[in-house]
Design an enzyme around this catalytic site. Sequence first.
Site, PDB file in Angstrom:
ATOM      1  N   ALA A  65       0.770  -1.315   0.133  1.00  0.00           N
ATOM      2  CA  ALA A  65       0.047  -0.092   0.321  1.00  0.00           C
ATOM      3  C   ALA A  65       0.878   1.281   0.021  1.00  0.00           C
ATOM      4  O   ALA A  65       1.241   1.758   1.054  1.00  0.00           O
ATOM      5  CB  ALA A  65      -1.110   0.003   1.238  1.00  0.00           C
ATOM      6  N   LEU A  66       1.237   1.886  -1.333  1.00  0.00           N
ATOM      7  CA  LEU A  66       1.970   3.146  -1.422  1.00  0.00           C
ATOM      8  C   LEU A  66       1.055   4.082  -1.934  1.00  0.00           C
ATOM      9  O   LEU A  66       1.022   5.177  -1.380  1.00  0.00           O
ATOM     10  CB  LEU A  66       3.132   2.609  -2.217  1.00  0.00           C
ATOM     11  N   PRO A 100      -4.904   8.866  -3.041  1.00  0.00           N
ATOM     12  CA  PRO A 100      -5.760   9.558  -3.833  1.00  0.00           C
ATOM     13  C   PRO A 100      -5.239  10.476  -4.544  1.00  0.00           C
ATOM     14  O   PRO A 100      -5.481  10.743  -5.695  1.00  0.00           O
ATOM     15  CB  PRO A 100      -6.982   9.975  -3.017  1.00  0.00           C
ATOM     16  N   ARG A 105     -10.950 -18.659 -39.761  1.00  0.00           N
ATOM     17  CA  ARG A 105     -12.081 -17.643 -40.246  1.00  0.00           C
ATOM     18  C   ARG A 105     -12.007 -17.606 -41.782  1.00  0.00           C
ATOM     19  O   ARG A 105     -10.791 -17.099 -42.098  1.00  0.00           O
ATOM     20  CB  ARG A 105     -11.918 -16.266 -39.582  1.00  0.00           C
ATOM     21  N   GLN A 134      -2.359 -11.165 -46.899  1.00  0.00           N
ATOM     22  CA  GLN A 134      -0.941 -10.915 -46.678  1.00  0.00           C
ATOM     23  C   GLN A 134      -0.831  -9.765 -45.811  1.00  0.00           C
ATOM     24  O   GLN A 134      -0.158  -9.900 -44.679  1.00  0.00           O
ATOM     25  CB  GLN A 134      -0.248 -10.335 -48.067  1.00  0.00           C
ATOM     26  N   GLU A 155       2.490   0.181 -11.283  1.00  0.00           N
ATOM     27  CA  GLU A 155       3.993  -0.314 -10.785  1.00  0.00           C
ATOM     28  C   GLU A 155       4.755   0.629 -11.676  1.00  0.00           C
ATOM     29  O   GLU A 155       5.886   0.014 -12.255  1.00  0.00           O
ATOM     30  CB  GLU A 155       4.412  -1.685 -11.140  1.00  0.00           C
ATOM     31  N   GLU A 168       5.269   6.614 -18.569  1.00  0.00           N
ATOM     32  CA  GLU A 168       5.853   8.015 -18.551  1.00  0.00           C
ATOM     33  C   GLU A 168       7.114   7.883 -17.595  1.00  0.00           C
ATOM     34  O   GLU A 168       8.305   8.264 -17.721  1.00  0.00           O
ATOM     35  CB  GLU A 168       4.946   9.043 -18.317  1.00  0.00           C
TER      36      GLU A 168
HETATM   37  C1  LIG Z   1      -5.823  -1.498 -11.135  1.00  0.00           C
HETATM   38  C2  LIG Z   1      -4.749  -0.891 -10.385  1.00  0.00           C
HETATM   39  C3  LIG Z   1      -3.967  -1.534  -9.330  1.00  0.00           C
HETATM   40  C4  LIG Z   1      -3.166  -0.786  -8.515  1.00  0.00           C
HETATM   41  N1  LIG Z   1      -2.395  -1.527  -7.325  1.00  0.00           N
HETATM   42  C5  LIG Z   1      -1.520  -1.008  -6.808  1.00  0.00           C
HETATM   43  C6  LIG Z   1      -1.364  -1.452  -5.438  1.00  0.00           C
HETATM   44  O1  LIG Z   1      -1.418  -2.533  -5.060  1.00  0.00           O
HETATM   45  N2  LIG Z   1      -0.496  -0.742  -4.454  1.00  0.00           N
HETATM   46  C7  LIG Z   1      -0.181   0.666  -4.796  1.00  0.00           C
HETATM   47  O2  LIG Z   1       0.387   1.077  -4.075  1.00  0.00           O
HETATM   48  N3  LIG Z   1      -0.695   1.317  -5.877  1.00  0.00           N
HETATM   49  C8  LIG Z   1      -1.435   0.479  -6.713  1.00  0.00           C
HETATM   50  N4  LIG Z   1      -1.888   0.934  -7.723  1.00  0.00           N
HETATM   51  C9  LIG Z   1      -1.739   2.643  -8.104  1.00  0.00           C
HETATM   52  C10 LIG Z   1      -0.717   2.928  -9.602  1.00  0.00           C
HETATM   53  O3  LIG Z   1       0.488   2.288  -9.088  1.00  0.00           O
HETATM   54  C11 LIG Z   1      -0.777   4.163  -9.735  1.00  0.00           C
HETATM   55  O4  LIG Z   1      -2.363   4.396 -10.236  1.00  0.00           O
HETATM   56  C12 LIG Z   1       0.215   4.912 -10.663  1.00  0.00           C
HETATM   57  O5  LIG Z   1       1.463   4.670 -10.261  1.00  0.00           O
HETATM   58  C13 LIG Z   1      -0.149   6.089 -11.478  1.00  0.00           C
HETATM   59  O6  LIG Z   1      -0.355   7.122 -10.335  1.00  0.00           O
HETATM   60  P1  LIG Z   1      -1.682   7.810 -10.585  1.00  0.00           P
HETATM   61  O7  LIG Z   1      -2.791   7.128 -10.672  1.00  0.00           O
HETATM   62  O8  LIG Z   1      -1.843   8.588  -9.178  1.00  0.00           O
HETATM   63  O9  LIG Z   1      -1.492   8.797 -11.764  1.00  0.00           O
HETATM   64  P2  LIG Z   1      -0.628  10.176 -11.666  1.00  0.00           P
HETATM   65  O10 LIG Z   1       0.408  10.013 -10.827  1.00  0.00           O
HETATM   66  O11 LIG Z   1      -1.484  11.062 -11.382  1.00  0.00           O
HETATM   67  O12 LIG Z   1      -0.528  10.367 -13.382  1.00  0.00           O
HETATM   68  C14 LIG Z   1      -1.214  10.816 -14.156  1.00  0.00           C
HETATM   69  C15 LIG Z   1      -0.581  10.924 -15.616  1.00  0.00           C
HETATM   70  O13 LIG Z   1       0.336  11.687 -15.407  1.00  0.00           O
HETATM   71  C16 LIG Z   1       1.664  11.118 -15.774  1.00  0.00           C
HETATM   72  N5  LIG Z   1       2.871  11.766 -15.127  1.00  0.00           N
HETATM   73  C17 LIG Z   1       2.907  11.649 -13.639  1.00  0.00           C
HETATM   74  N6  LIG Z   1       4.076  12.403 -13.421  1.00  0.00           N
HETATM   75  C18 LIG Z   1       4.795  12.357 -14.672  1.00  0.00           C
HETATM   76  C19 LIG Z   1       6.053  13.002 -14.906  1.00  0.00           C
HETATM   77  N7  LIG Z   1       7.091  13.415 -13.990  1.00  0.00           N
HETATM   78  N8  LIG Z   1       6.283  13.191 -16.373  1.00  0.00           N
HETATM   79  C20 LIG Z   1       5.590  12.663 -17.204  1.00  0.00           C
HETATM   80  N9  LIG Z   1       4.240  12.182 -16.919  1.00  0.00           N
HETATM   81  C21 LIG Z   1       4.042  12.190 -15.631  1.00  0.00           C
HETATM   82  C22 LIG Z   1       1.306   9.670 -15.504  1.00  0.00           C
HETATM   83  O14 LIG Z   1       2.243   8.776 -16.193  1.00  0.00           O
HETATM   84  C23 LIG Z   1       0.032   9.623 -15.755  1.00  0.00           C
HETATM   85  O15 LIG Z   1      -0.086   9.208 -17.294  1.00  0.00           O
HETATM   86  C24 LIG Z   1      -2.887   0.462  -8.928  1.00  0.00           C
HETATM   87  C25 LIG Z   1      -3.404   1.198  -9.731  1.00  0.00           C
HETATM   88  C26 LIG Z   1      -4.464   0.560 -10.507  1.00  0.00           C
HETATM   89  C27 LIG Z   1      -5.323   1.183 -11.661  1.00  0.00           C
END
Ligand SMILES: Cc1cc2nc3c(=O)[nH]c(=O)nc-3n(C[C@H](O)[C@H](O)[C@H](O)COP(=O)(O)OP(=O)(O)OC[C@H]3O[C@@H](n4cnc5c(N)ncnc54)[C@H](O)[C@@H]3O)c2cc1C
Length: 392
Positions: free
Chosen positions: A133-134, A137, A277, A288, A372, A376
């Site tokens: 849990a890292l 919101p 198909r 092709q 993970e 980006e």
């Molecule tokens: C199905 C699912 C399972 C998950 N499981 C876990 C879990 O078990 N534990 C856990 O801790 N987290 C989990 N996560 C969270 C996941 O790791 C995050 O959603 C992810 O790291 C992206 O963070 P964010 O959603 O806050 O997006 P944001 O960080 O807000 O990013 C929004 C957009 O901006 C881009 N962005 C952000 N910073 C930069 C930058 N410096 N340069 C360029 N682009 C950038 C991102 O790539 C993305 O496209 C899960 C997410 C999902 C959807």
Amino acid sequence: MHPIDHPERLAFDIGEDALQIAQTVRDFARERIAPGAAERDRTSEFPMELIPELAEMGLLTMKVSADDGGSGLDNTTYLLTMSAISAACASTAVICASSNLAMSVLGRNASAEQKERWIPPYARGELGPSSFALSEPHCGSDAAALRTSARRDGDDWVLDGGKMWITSGAVAGLHVVFARTDPDAGSRGISCFVVEKGAPGFTIGREEDKMGQRASGTVALHFEGCRVSDANLVGKVGEGYRYALATLAGGRVGIAGLCLGIAERAFELGARYAAERKAFGQTVMDFQNSRFVLADTRTELDAAWLLALRAAKLLDQGKEAAAETSMAKVFATEVADRTVDRMLQLHGGYGYSKEYEIERLYRDNRVTRIYEGSSEIQRLVIGRQIAATYAG
Ligand SMILES: Cc1cc2nc3c(=O)[nH]c(=O)nc-3n(C[C@H](O)[C@H](O)[C@H](O)COP(=O)(O)OP(=O)(O)OC[C@H]3O[C@@H](n4cnc5c(N)ncnc54)[C@H](O)[C@@H]3O)c2cc1C
């Protein structure tokens, strides 16, 4: 070619043990995990009944050393094994991936007493899966901005705040939680705690209704004056962020395996469908264009495997491999996305129907470019290394 089926075509020694373990897991996954995958996708029901079997196969603690009660697999075996599970069910694969992240944090950083307390029961699947849990919101990529706080109170720590998107969070018996212990110390002000199911002040939020990987129990976690003992602090105060990043580096190889498993299954379904198909008096495979699509996809998949295997091998050799693991993850997840899209296209209208497995694979893969470390963020890591190399 898929390295599990055609290791001889790799020109890369993945080792007999890795191959045998991956083949055993593939057979188990086909027999025990695949049959319920479509139904779990429909109902979003967490595969709790599979946990004891996954544990018995050693799949919840793959990367934890045997001395600490884990399976002691290397990164190469982990990569192949994750692909074998996800080819059957991506939800089950990500459940294994998150348990492995949580247990790896403990295996690498917990005290002997803590390891003995937590790793064996979770390796045996007695207390369910575990969660990592890292994310919160307001921050995922920028995890060092996390706000969940932990303050010392006598012999306890009191946690306040919330986590978001936590895989297996709905049912996990143990959560590895990263919380801020020093508001002024940035990434050096984060520590790592174990919060167990039922801890006072700890509640589980609403389950996300997701596009794919729908049975992985993704929830928010809430901490309101959540009290845990000092014995639940893992490692040193202020080192939590470092523990999280170090564990995630190995996790990237696992996600490369996870998406390649989805993509290999999609490729197989697409090629088979095209061979059967008929249109305009011939099979779709005879056009092709279809062969070119399959040729491009196969070439990209093989390249993705080689990058992923290189990253895994570097980690197995104990070498620093931040850029290589990022390259493996970003390339494999993007190739996998192209693969599921192209294979769905080969299915025509049927690919858009829930009757066909390719429709689920298309949805299941999408998140691999996000979690993970998004694509980006992987590019940031690779770019950082290039910039450092050329810095004047
Ligand atoms: C199905 C699912 C399972 C998950 N499981 C876990 C879990 O078990 N534990 C856990 O801790 N987290 C989990 N996560 C969270 C996941 O790791 C995050 O959603 C992810 O790291 C992206 O963070 P964010 O959603 O806050 O997006 P944001 O960080 O807000 O990013 C929004 C957009 O901006 C881009 N962005 C952000 N910073 C930069 C930058 N410096 N340069 C360029 N682009 C950038 C991102 O790539 C993305 O496209 C899960 C997410 C999902 C959807």
